[in-house]
Design an enzyme around this catalytic site. Sequence first.
Site, PDB file in Angstrom:
ATOM      1  CG  LEU A 293     -55.836  26.145 -40.593  1.00 44.19           C
ATOM      2  CD1 LEU A 293     -55.480  25.141 -39.491  1.00 44.19           C
ATOM      3  CD2 LEU A 293     -57.347  26.341 -40.648  1.00 44.19           C
ATOM      4  CE1 TYR A 353     -51.737  28.883 -25.275  1.00 47.46           C
ATOM      5  CE2 TYR A 353     -53.207  30.673 -25.927  1.00 47.46           C
ATOM      6  CZ  TYR A 353     -52.388  30.065 -24.979  1.00 47.46           C
ATOM      7  OH  TYR A 353     -52.233  30.646 -23.735  1.00 47.46           O
TER       8      TYR A 353
HETATM    9  P1  NAD Z   1     -44.450  29.907 -19.376  1.00 47.49           P
HETATM   10  O1  NAD Z   1     -43.992  29.370 -20.689  1.00 47.49           O
HETATM   11  O2  NAD Z   1     -43.637  30.975 -18.726  1.00 47.49           O
HETATM   12  O3  NAD Z   1     -44.630  28.698 -18.342  1.00 47.49           O
HETATM   13  C1  NAD Z   1     -45.234  27.486 -18.686  1.00 47.49           C
HETATM   14  C2  NAD Z   1     -44.643  26.384 -17.839  1.00 47.49           C
HETATM   15  O4  NAD Z   1     -45.235  25.136 -18.231  1.00 47.49           O
HETATM   16  C3  NAD Z   1     -43.125  26.254 -18.039  1.00 47.49           C
HETATM   17  O5  NAD Z   1     -42.480  26.205 -16.804  1.00 47.49           O
HETATM   18  C4  NAD Z   1     -43.001  24.936 -18.798  1.00 47.49           C
HETATM   19  O6  NAD Z   1     -41.775  24.255 -18.538  1.00 47.49           O
HETATM   20  C5  NAD Z   1     -44.199  24.169 -18.285  1.00 47.49           C
HETATM   21  N1  NAD Z   1     -44.525  23.066 -19.195  1.00 47.49           N
HETATM   22  C6  NAD Z   1     -44.622  23.136 -20.547  1.00 47.49           C
HETATM   23  N2  NAD Z   1     -44.849  21.909 -21.047  1.00 47.49           N
HETATM   24  C7  NAD Z   1     -44.898  21.056 -19.996  1.00 47.49           C
HETATM   25  C8  NAD Z   1     -45.087  19.663 -19.866  1.00 47.49           C
HETATM   26  N3  NAD Z   1     -45.253  18.906 -20.954  1.00 47.49           N
HETATM   27  N4  NAD Z   1     -45.073  19.113 -18.638  1.00 47.49           N
HETATM   28  C9  NAD Z   1     -44.894  19.876 -17.543  1.00 47.49           C
HETATM   29  N5  NAD Z   1     -44.717  21.213 -17.589  1.00 47.49           N
HETATM   30  C10 NAD Z   1     -44.707  21.785 -18.807  1.00 47.49           C
HETATM   31  O7  NAD Z   1     -45.941  30.392 -19.621  1.00 47.49           O
HETATM   32  P2  NAD Z   1     -46.906  31.352 -18.752  1.00 47.49           P
HETATM   33  O8  NAD Z   1     -47.012  32.632 -19.480  1.00 47.49           O
HETATM   34  O9  NAD Z   1     -46.527  31.363 -17.318  1.00 47.49           O
HETATM   35  O10 NAD Z   1     -48.287  30.583 -18.960  1.00 47.49           O
HETATM   36  C11 NAD Z   1     -48.867  29.716 -18.006  1.00 47.49           C
HETATM   37  C12 NAD Z   1     -50.259  29.332 -18.478  1.00 47.49           C
HETATM   38  O11 NAD Z   1     -51.035  30.492 -18.691  1.00 47.49           O
HETATM   39  C13 NAD Z   1     -50.263  28.578 -19.809  1.00 47.49           C
HETATM   40  O12 NAD Z   1     -51.258  27.579 -19.780  1.00 47.49           O
HETATM   41  C14 NAD Z   1     -50.633  29.662 -20.802  1.00 47.49           C
HETATM   42  O13 NAD Z   1     -51.239  29.131 -21.960  1.00 47.49           O
HETATM   43  C15 NAD Z   1     -51.601  30.487 -19.983  1.00 47.49           C
HETATM   44  N6  NAD Z   1     -51.777  31.859 -20.469  1.00 47.49           N
HETATM   45  C16 NAD Z   1     -50.761  32.765 -20.416  1.00 47.49           C
HETATM   46  C17 NAD Z   1     -50.990  34.069 -20.858  1.00 47.49           C
HETATM   47  C18 NAD Z   1     -49.921  35.140 -20.809  1.00 47.49           C
HETATM   48  O14 NAD Z   1     -50.209  36.270 -21.182  1.00 47.49           O
HETATM   49  N7  NAD Z   1     -48.716  34.859 -20.330  1.00 47.49           N
HETATM   50  C19 NAD Z   1     -52.231  34.424 -21.367  1.00 47.49           C
HETATM   51  C20 NAD Z   1     -53.234  33.475 -21.428  1.00 47.49           C
HETATM   52  C21 NAD Z   1     -53.000  32.202 -20.943  1.00 47.49           C
END
Ligand code: NAD
Length: 446
Positions: A293, A353
């Site tokens: 923060l 986040y």
């Molecule tokens: P990732 O970064 O591989 O994929 C995220 C996708 O969102 C990407 O394709 C990106 O281009 C797209 N994106 C980002 N900004 C955008 C926008 N402004 N408009 C349209 N598309 C946009 O991430 P991930 O690991 O596949 O995560 C997917 C979701 O799961 C996210 O919401 C993330 O916060 C959540 N999440 C992931 C995890 C993990 O362990 N990977 C854990 C908790 C939550």
Amino acid sequence: MDRYQAFANSGVGRFVVGKLGLPSPYPLRRHSPTRPPLDGPVLLGGGGRLVGPLRAVLGAAGLDVASEPARAEERYGALVFDATGIDSVEGLRGLRAFFQPVIRSLGPCGRVVVLGTPPELTGSTDERIAQRALEGFTRSVGKELRRGGTAQLVHVAPGAEDAVESTLRFLLSGRSAYVSGQVVRVGPAEVEAPRDWDRPLDGRVALVTGASRGIGAAIAEVLGRDGAHVVCLDVPAQGEELSQVANRVRGSALQLDVTAADAPARIVEHLTGRHGGVDVVVHNAGITRDRTLARMDADRWDAVVAVNLASQQRVNEALLAEGGGVGALRPNGRIVGVSSIAGIAGNVGQTNYATTKAGVIGMVDALSERLAGRATVNAVAPGFIETAMTAAVPLLIREAGRRMNSASQGGLPVDVAETIAWFAHPASSGVNGNVVRVCGQSLLGA
Ligand code: NAD
């Protein structure tokens, strides 16, 4: 399989891991169209208002049901206990009496499901205490189970006895491989059973944001497998990967930044113009911009809030706008948010986040009440999932994230996708207002 998991499951590795008491990540059994949902029969116990409906549902799902403890060498696929008849503290004895003699007979990747009444809907103080107690029992069973086992508590509201089938099919199968220690609520609802349980989304349209890779691509694949036409949305910079995913799932691609001022209007126009509306909306697009923060600049804060929360809220309102109906979202529609365990437990370096991911839970609370009876709104809260996002996490933190859960391993994108497919299912109308963690029962948060 990650490298430690491969080692721990090798001959030498099993010995070393056992001797040193190290985490032992068992290979999880996931859904396969060519295998039965479980490796072994379901032992059904307890006695309450659900035993009858349960027998019918389990039979319809093609599961063998046993009511008597079997021979010592028999391995159960699942132990299911109807605890709705427990209305006093003394009655809790029934849990130990049923589970203790048979828990060792639960096979690898076995399932424990306890069904109870939502405590606030019980008829007496005694019953409320007893029903609330089921949660501690079930979560502890989840922590004791080894070899990929999972345990859940399902709160079935009075009158919702016939609305549990999609939930039980999900929990009693490899689709819920990385979901454990969860409390799920099912309320009364008019349930629409699909013609084909293997293609429940036939004829439906789904929108998945952030669909070009990672969890979003897996969601598109699983919803497509289930029969939906998937509109795959991502930023123009991801255009090529997005087309590949859209082609693979025989859906369509929509290149767009969800934070753009005209994004909600363009999304509604696309969905209504090309498809006459949408049945399932999955808000998966998300970003991280971590800083503690004290070092959090406004750009990082604003970017994360814009993508992870504000855009979802704006898109929802645009989809729902229109008189008293649900707008572009068709009747019995589904909205699914992607939260995170960081939004529940908090996380160092993630004030931005975690704020947005807790906000997603607020969105579920508010909209699930507002749309009750017309649509459902739920969220998944993933723990550590193996994607590009988590591959970028520094090694030591990454290893801690992978191991600090009952499954001692990270989940796969498909685990999150299967959970979303359960929410999206037309027979899941009673599953509303839930936040279900897909985290292998992570030690972080409740
Ligand atoms: P990732 O970064 O591989 O994929 C995220 C996708 O969102 C990407 O394709 C990106 O281009 C797209 N994106 C980002 N900004 C955008 C926008 N402004 N408009 C349209 N598309 C946009 O991430 P991930 O690991 O596949 O995560 C997917 C979701 O799961 C996210 O919401 C993330 O916060 C959540 N999440 C992931 C995890 C993990 O362990 N990977 C854990 C908790 C939550």
